[in-house]
Scaffold this active site. Sequence first.
Site, PDB file in Angstrom:
ATOM      1  N   ASP A  60      31.567  96.587  35.335  1.00 19.58           N
ATOM      2  CA  ASP A  60      30.543  95.849  34.609  1.00 19.58           C
ATOM      3  C   ASP A  60      30.815  94.369  34.869  1.00 19.58           C
ATOM      4  O   ASP A  60      31.831  94.009  35.455  1.00 19.58           O
ATOM      5  CB  ASP A  60      30.578  96.187  33.121  1.00 19.58           C
ATOM      6  CG  ASP A  60      31.921  95.909  32.475  1.00 19.58           C
ATOM      7  OD1 ASP A  60      32.091  96.268  31.306  1.00 19.58           O
ATOM      8  OD2 ASP A  60      32.817  95.354  33.155  1.00 19.58           O
ATOM      9  N   ASP A 293      27.675 105.523  30.734  1.00 15.97           N
ATOM     10  CA  ASP A 293      29.112 105.328  30.531  1.00 15.97           C
ATOM     11  C   ASP A 293      29.349 105.177  29.043  1.00 15.97           C
ATOM     12  O   ASP A 293      28.482 104.681  28.337  1.00 15.97           O
ATOM     13  CB  ASP A 293      29.626 104.070  31.249  1.00 15.97           C
ATOM     14  CG  ASP A 293      29.276 102.810  30.487  1.00 15.97           C
ATOM     15  OD1 ASP A 293      28.134 102.317  30.650  1.00 15.97           O
ATOM     16  OD2 ASP A 293      30.114 102.347  29.688  1.00 15.97           O
ATOM     17  N   CYS A 331      35.887 126.683  26.362  1.00 12.74           N
ATOM     18  CA  CYS A 331      36.232 125.603  27.289  1.00 12.74           C
ATOM     19  C   CYS A 331      37.293 126.048  28.269  1.00 12.74           C
ATOM     20  O   CYS A 331      38.274 126.689  27.876  1.00 12.74           O
ATOM     21  CB  CYS A 331      36.724 124.393  26.492  1.00 12.74           C
ATOM     22  SG  CYS A 331      37.205 122.991  27.532  1.00 12.74           S
ATOM     23  N   CYS A 333      39.156 124.010  30.164  1.00 12.94           N
ATOM     24  CA  CYS A 333      40.070 122.936  30.543  1.00 12.94           C
ATOM     25  C   CYS A 333      41.516 123.348  30.322  1.00 12.94           C
ATOM     26  O   CYS A 333      41.811 124.312  29.608  1.00 12.94           O
ATOM     27  CB  CYS A 333      39.759 121.630  29.796  1.00 12.94           C
ATOM     28  SG  CYS A 333      40.452 121.500  28.135  1.00 12.94           S
ATOM     29  N   CYS A 336      42.694 123.685  26.592  1.00 19.27           N
ATOM     30  CA  CYS A 336      42.263 124.885  25.883  1.00 19.27           C
ATOM     31  C   CYS A 336      42.884 126.145  26.482  1.00 19.27           C
ATOM     32  O   CYS A 336      43.019 127.153  25.804  1.00 19.27           O
ATOM     33  CB  CYS A 336      40.741 124.965  25.896  1.00 19.27           C
ATOM     34  SG  CYS A 336      39.999 123.612  24.941  1.00 19.27           S
ATOM     35  N   HIS A 362      40.636 116.981  27.088  1.00 14.60           N
ATOM     36  CA  HIS A 362      39.643 117.949  26.616  1.00 14.60           C
ATOM     37  C   HIS A 362      38.269 117.307  26.432  1.00 14.60           C
ATOM     38  O   HIS A 362      37.260 117.864  26.867  1.00 14.60           O
ATOM     39  CB  HIS A 362      40.061 118.609  25.313  1.00 14.60           C
ATOM     40  CG  HIS A 362      38.918 119.365  24.710  1.00 14.60           C
ATOM     41  ND1 HIS A 362      38.502 120.610  25.171  1.00 14.60           N
ATOM     42  CD2 HIS A 362      38.016 119.006  23.762  1.00 14.60           C
ATOM     43  CE1 HIS A 362      37.430 120.992  24.506  1.00 14.60           C
ATOM     44  NE2 HIS A 362      37.105 120.036  23.636  1.00 14.60           N
TER      45      HIS A 362
END
Lengths: 394, 394
Positions: A60, A293, A331, A333, A336, A362
Amino acid sequence: MPCGTLGSVKGVPQDILEELGVEILLGNTYHLYLRPGAAQVRQLGGLHKFMAWERALLTDSGGFQVFSLSQLRKVSEAGVEFRSHLDGSTHLFTPESTMEAQISLGADIVMAFDECTEYPAERGRAQQSMELTLRWAERSKKYFEAHKHEAPWALESAELPQGLKPTSLANVSEGAVNQIVPRGFSENREPRTENFPRNSKLETRNCTQALFGIVQGGMFPDLRRESAERLVAMDFPGYAIGGLSVGEPRALTEEVLHATLPALPKERPRYVMGVGTPEEIVRYALMGVDMMDCVLPTRAARHGLLYTSEGKVNIKNARYAQDPSPLDPNCGCRVCARYSRAYLRHLYANGEVLAMTLNSIHNLAFYLDTMRRVRHSIRLGDISALYSAIQSRA
Amino acid sequence: MPCGTLGSVKGVPQDILEELGVEILLGNTYHLYLRPGAAQVRQLGGLHKFMAWERALLTDSGGFQVFSLSQLRKVSEAGVEFRSHLDGSTHLFTPESTMEAQISLGADIVMAFDECTEYPAERGRAQQSMELTLRWAERSKKYFEAHKHEAPWALESAELPQGLKPTSLANVSEGAVNQIVPRGFSENREPRTENFPRNSKLETRNCTQALFGIVQGGMFPDLRRESAERLVAMDFPGYAIGGLSVGEPRALTEEVLHATLPALPKERPRYVMGVGTPEEIVRYALMGVDMMDCVLPTRAARHGLLYTSEGKVNIKNARYAQDPSPLDPNCGCRVCARYSRAYLRHLYANGEVLAMTLNSIHNLAFYLDTMRRVRHSIRLGDISALYSAIQSRA
């Protein structure tokens, strides 16, 4: 785009980000300008090399943090004079200087220097702010066009700057080195592939960063449309909508988006800055927004607020102290797959560093998985089912 | 053995520990007893399951932290009354209660409750403390023998406790389930394999934790020898040397080790608690020490002090701000493979969480690599070369 503020997504190493499927990170020019300094990052080969991130980066312009973080801001036609939140030292950000900083950092996508209009703002104020942003956009673009070939990785000759190494020696031909790692967009604005390639094949085309313009105009639909049209006339490769998620009610955010999006060309990325919750990002994506974002997934994680397919989980809650089940049964991931809610709660309750890391992993997985499902639904043309599924997850 | 204090090696997730080749972690009974509580961990299946660590665990008895961390300690024959450093609440640690806590936690190796003699201590004081520790060792062993079959994972029947799942369903035979994940040592003290197996094959042998005794005696060689001999007479499967690295000069540490080690049986693990620097761990290993634990690699890492093959690096130093080279050119860890000194310095200087994680990963890799080289040298019979090589790394 997860937020990598100071060149790091807090607590999450780069290889985990890659594994999560993160394709692009956001870096904050304001923070990096203060520490370690844009020139210092340039000297180390640019932000990609500095943080060992080969995928895409977006910076940015610093405009937002100047308004949200620093003290004693003085806005003039030239730019914004401000005091660093770190040590009170005085600095001046202008369109030219922030372009220079962003070119030094070398992110694939850079943002025009804008004034993020405060909320609420009366019409006269919003208009004046919008006009300033448009003048700053012209100056940003002018400086950028004159200096864009100076990005740390955009080489004209075969000489390698100190410290840079080709990523694939097998493909180096004598005298043909034009670029070490392909970055950015080619002159005719073709992105290399759809998903920001990790192509290490050396190319001889001359590539540069891409500068996006930012739409302002407060909460006034007609000002927003005007800002968009005048930016489009300047012909940027992508357009962002700034000045949202600044305290306004959600209904107003959507009103502004509904007014603004049609004024921006569909065939170029349309990026809404600073949003949002899992529900919001789905809604906006389905409205046609291409990029977003937000610090929310990682910041919420650091406060123990975890997004799951069954709703929000406040992991510090005592009810999880004996809960052996995974955080989110739906989930996939690594958090998890391995850890229980009881353990995550224990880590968070005791201020363990690992809490920050696991929670962030997560939440990022949740956000990225959400957007994956959106893309999938769009391809399949099956949007309504997705939308109601996501609604229940908010 | 890296220190996993509260069930986490600060900032380093379990899968990274596995990747580093960590075979055994230390957990602090004092901390876990206070939070989340030994009974709570038992209810969740024990510490292995709680922290999702399938390899070996060792818990200390809590004796050391009671002396180093808590306030208002009152030692009596019964045990130690102390106030929690967290909230000032009063607790009593006795040999029986700390054995109970350690059985609940379910670590593979547990430690007798001892009094860590302060330094300096006069002979009379050291002797009195040693005698107390020996009486506590008897009580620890008595309680342990009576209750060791109550570890959360040591099952007598085929019934699975709530929450526990077999690691390999393929090997489950009806009614033959005697244990979910093989732990500890068999009754004849045979460890399952040399390196604490990750064998998920279900076994029908009845296995328990192993209780190690701790040698005290201050800095008096004859007291140390006596303590060792009287512990050996109690017949523990392993022996630790406590009360070292408590402020004494290194020469004295080595004097005590030289006096004590020969009095402990070579064919059982000999464990020196709370040591040391990379140089120390090599020296002690070459003296015959089998196990050591220390917070140093991870704590130093959190303070930016990094061990490398070229000496110590204080990463906050300004001289690294523009250094593009890896932390340690001779290190194969994931940190040295990817990140530059400049980036590590930037992370540390800005208090980034990732600094803690990456620094800890590297220091642990360095320590583990050091011990790997020691084992290799021992096998090859080439010790002197290793020793002088390590000397230069201190």
